[in-house]
Design a protein around this motif. Structure first.
Motif, PDB file in Angstrom:
ATOM      1  N   GLN A   1       0.837  -1.196   0.000  1.00  0.00           N
ATOM      2  CA  GLN A   1       0.000   0.000   0.000  1.00  0.00           C
ATOM      3  C   GLN A   1       0.871   1.245   0.000  1.00  0.00           C
ATOM      4  N   ASN A   2       0.256   2.366  -0.335  1.00  0.00           N
ATOM      5  CA  ASN A   2       0.938   3.645  -0.241  1.00  0.00           C
ATOM      6  C   ASN A   2      -0.067   4.694   0.203  1.00  0.00           C
ATOM      7  N   THR A   3       0.203   5.955  -0.056  1.00  0.00           N
ATOM      8  CA  THR A   3      -0.659   7.011   0.492  1.00  0.00           C
ATOM      9  C   THR A   3      -1.973   7.177  -0.261  1.00  0.00           C
ATOM     10  N   TYR A   4      -2.153   6.488  -1.390  1.00  0.00           N
ATOM     11  CA  TYR A   4      -3.407   6.652  -2.121  1.00  0.00           C
ATOM     12  C   TYR A   4      -4.191   5.366  -2.343  1.00  0.00           C
ATOM     13  N   SER A   5      -3.585   4.172  -2.124  1.00  0.00           N
ATOM     14  CA  SER A   5      -4.366   2.953  -2.315  1.00  0.00           C
ATOM     15  C   SER A   5      -3.645   1.738  -1.749  1.00  0.00           C
ATOM     16  N   VAL A   6      -4.417   0.657  -1.615  1.00  0.00           N
ATOM     17  CA  VAL A   6      -3.865  -0.660  -1.291  1.00  0.00           C
ATOM     18  C   VAL A   6      -3.825  -1.463  -2.583  1.00  0.00           C
ATOM     19  N   GLN A   7      -2.669  -2.056  -2.879  1.00  0.00           N
ATOM     20  CA  GLN A   7      -2.537  -2.815  -4.108  1.00  0.00           C
ATOM     21  C   GLN A   7      -2.756  -4.318  -3.895  1.00  0.00           C
ATOM     22  N   SER A   8      -2.257  -4.869  -2.801  1.00  0.00           N
ATOM     23  CA  SER A   8      -2.459  -6.294  -2.536  1.00  0.00           C
ATOM     24  C   SER A   8      -2.165  -6.607  -1.073  1.00  0.00           C
ATOM     25  N   ILE A   9      -2.719  -7.754  -0.613  1.00  0.00           N
ATOM     26  CA  ILE A   9      -2.544  -8.201   0.768  1.00  0.00           C
ATOM     27  C   ILE A   9      -2.209  -9.688   0.778  1.00  0.00           C
ATOM     28  N   PHE A  10      -1.235 -10.059   1.603  1.00  0.00           N
ATOM     29  CA  PHE A  10      -0.907 -11.466   1.798  1.00  0.00           C
ATOM     30  C   PHE A  10      -0.918 -11.758   3.301  1.00  0.00           C
ATOM     31  N   SER A  11      -1.940 -12.472   3.756  1.00  0.00           N
ATOM     32  CA  SER A  11      -2.015 -12.825   5.178  1.00  0.00           C
ATOM     33  C   SER A  11      -1.061 -13.969   5.475  1.00  0.00           C
ATOM     34  N   LEU A  12      -0.344 -13.877   6.565  1.00  0.00           N
ATOM     35  CA  LEU A  12       0.603 -14.914   6.939  1.00  0.00           C
ATOM     36  C   LEU A  12      -0.127 -16.143   7.471  1.00  0.00           C
ATOM     37  N   ASP A  13       0.530 -17.277   7.430  1.00  0.00           N
ATOM     38  CA  ASP A  13      -0.005 -18.496   8.031  1.00  0.00           C
ATOM     39  C   ASP A  13      -0.130 -18.288   9.539  1.00  0.00           C
ATOM     40  N   SER A  14      -1.223 -18.746  10.111  1.00  0.00           N
ATOM     41  CA  SER A  14      -1.454 -18.542  11.551  1.00  0.00           C
ATOM     42  C   SER A  14      -0.352 -19.189  12.402  1.00  0.00           C
ATOM     43  N   LYS A  15       0.264 -20.251  11.887  1.00  0.00           N
ATOM     44  CA  LYS A  15       1.360 -20.890  12.631  1.00  0.00           C
ATOM     45  C   LYS A  15       2.564 -19.962  12.737  1.00  0.00           C
ATOM     46  N   LEU A  16       2.809 -19.201  11.681  1.00  0.00           N
ATOM     47  CA  LEU A  16       3.906 -18.240  11.716  1.00  0.00           C
ATOM     48  C   LEU A  16       3.586 -17.079  12.651  1.00  0.00           C
ATOM     49  N   VAL A  17       2.325 -16.657  12.675  1.00  0.00           N
ATOM     50  CA  VAL A  17       1.913 -15.613  13.620  1.00  0.00           C
ATOM     51  C   VAL A  17       2.105 -16.107  15.047  1.00  0.00           C
ATOM     52  N   LEU A  18       1.695 -17.344  15.316  1.00  0.00           N
ATOM     53  CA  LEU A  18       1.870 -17.915  16.651  1.00  0.00           C
ATOM     54  C   LEU A  18       3.342 -18.009  17.021  1.00  0.00           C
ATOM     55  N   SER A  19       4.178 -18.389  16.064  1.00  0.00           N
ATOM     56  CA  SER A  19       5.612 -18.490  16.323  1.00  0.00           C
ATOM     57  C   SER A  19       6.187 -17.132  16.710  1.00  0.00           C
ATOM     58  N   GLN A  20       5.740 -16.079  16.030  1.00  0.00           N
ATOM     59  CA  GLN A  20       6.187 -14.725  16.384  1.00  0.00           C
ATOM     60  C   GLN A  20       5.721 -14.347  17.790  1.00  0.00           C
TER      61      GLN A  20
END
Length: 266
Positions: free
Chosen positions: A44-63
């Motif tokens: 994203q930048n100051t005028y729009s969001v171009q794309s989103i990639f959600s992380l695997d929940s296991k990686l979020v838990l590891s963090q």
């Protein structure tokens, strides 16, 4: 005294005005130490969001494990959560550690209307994160989505919706009224015992990218020093107003620019 440690859980913004980068700047500007867990990579930048990639929940838990197994966290801010699996992961882990303060910024859309959370994930958000949240900080659009009702057009509407939001399970609600069509920006705090209005004059600027992220992370940073919500909200709003007023000192992007987190030093 050594600075307290704040955890921010959110998505990214490569231009640095919103998301986890803005949270880290806010926490640092308010003289605390920031730790962070990323839920999604956002282009994203100051005028729009171009794309989103959600992380695997296991990686979020590891963090989360990496931070919480090593660092004493005084307060936590939750922003963009990505999807239902990540929401459940965050909820389960934070229940284990019983943090003294959790600020949930119920971010669902960007300022240019890009959706950040599905309808099913919104239901999961209410079920799993509201009950563990010390406070939620929806704006008027987010409140209408959470309650499945029309967007508030007046402060009387805000008061009604704030009371209804409190019934969804969080300990407190800060309903932000910046989108009301008037010269002042009224916010309303709701708890079981308190209903209080906060108001500041609107600033004529386009540099409002990430203000919701920054207000919630400011609340998470300031709250550990107070027993109530009134003083942290006053201090957070005052800091945010200064950051918006001084945003013209920056030259970032061609759309809605960021606030100046470090205006007291720059």
């Amino acid at each position: 005294m050594k600075p307290i440690n704040i955890l921010t859980i959110a998505g990214t913004d490569p231009t640095g005005g919103a998301g986890i980068q803005a949270d880290i700047k806010t926490i640092s500007a308010l003289k605390a130490y920031s730790t962070s867990v990323i839920t999604a990579i956002v282009a994203q930048n100051t005028y729009s969001v171009q794309s989103i990639f959600s992380l695997d929940s296991k990686l979020v838990l590891s963090q989360l494990n990496s931070v919480l197994n090593d660092v004493k966290i005084n307060s936590c801010k939750i922003g963009m959560v990505g999807n239902s699996k990540i929401i459940k992961c965050i909820s389960n882990k934070l229940k284990e550690v019983d943090l003294p303060c959790i600020v949930l910024d119920t971010v669902m859309y960007t300022k240019n209307g890009f959706s950040l959370l599905s309808k099913n994930s919104i239901k999961t958000l209410i079920k799993y994160l509201f009950p563990i949240s010390s406070i939620i900080t929806p704006n008027l659009l987010e409140a209408s989505i959470l309650l499945n009702c029309k967007i508030a057009k007046s402060e009387e509407d805000m008061q009604f919706q704030g009371r209804e939001l409190l019934k969804l399970g969080s300990k407190a609600v800060l309903l932000k009224g910046g989108h009301l069509n008037n010269t002042y920006s009224p916010d309303w705090l709701f708890t079981e015992k308190i209903e209080k209005r906060f108001s500041m004059k609107k600033i004529n600027t386009l540099n409002t990218h990430g203000t919701g992220c920054c207000l919630s992370s400011a609340l998470a940073t300031i709250k550990p020093n107070y027993k109530n919500w009134i003083d942290p909200i006053k201090k957070a709003k005052k800091w945010l107003q200064g950051a918006i007023i001084n945003s013209n000192n920056l030259n970032v992007g061609t759309g809605r620019g960021p606030i100046n987190h470090f205006y007291k030093w720059w």
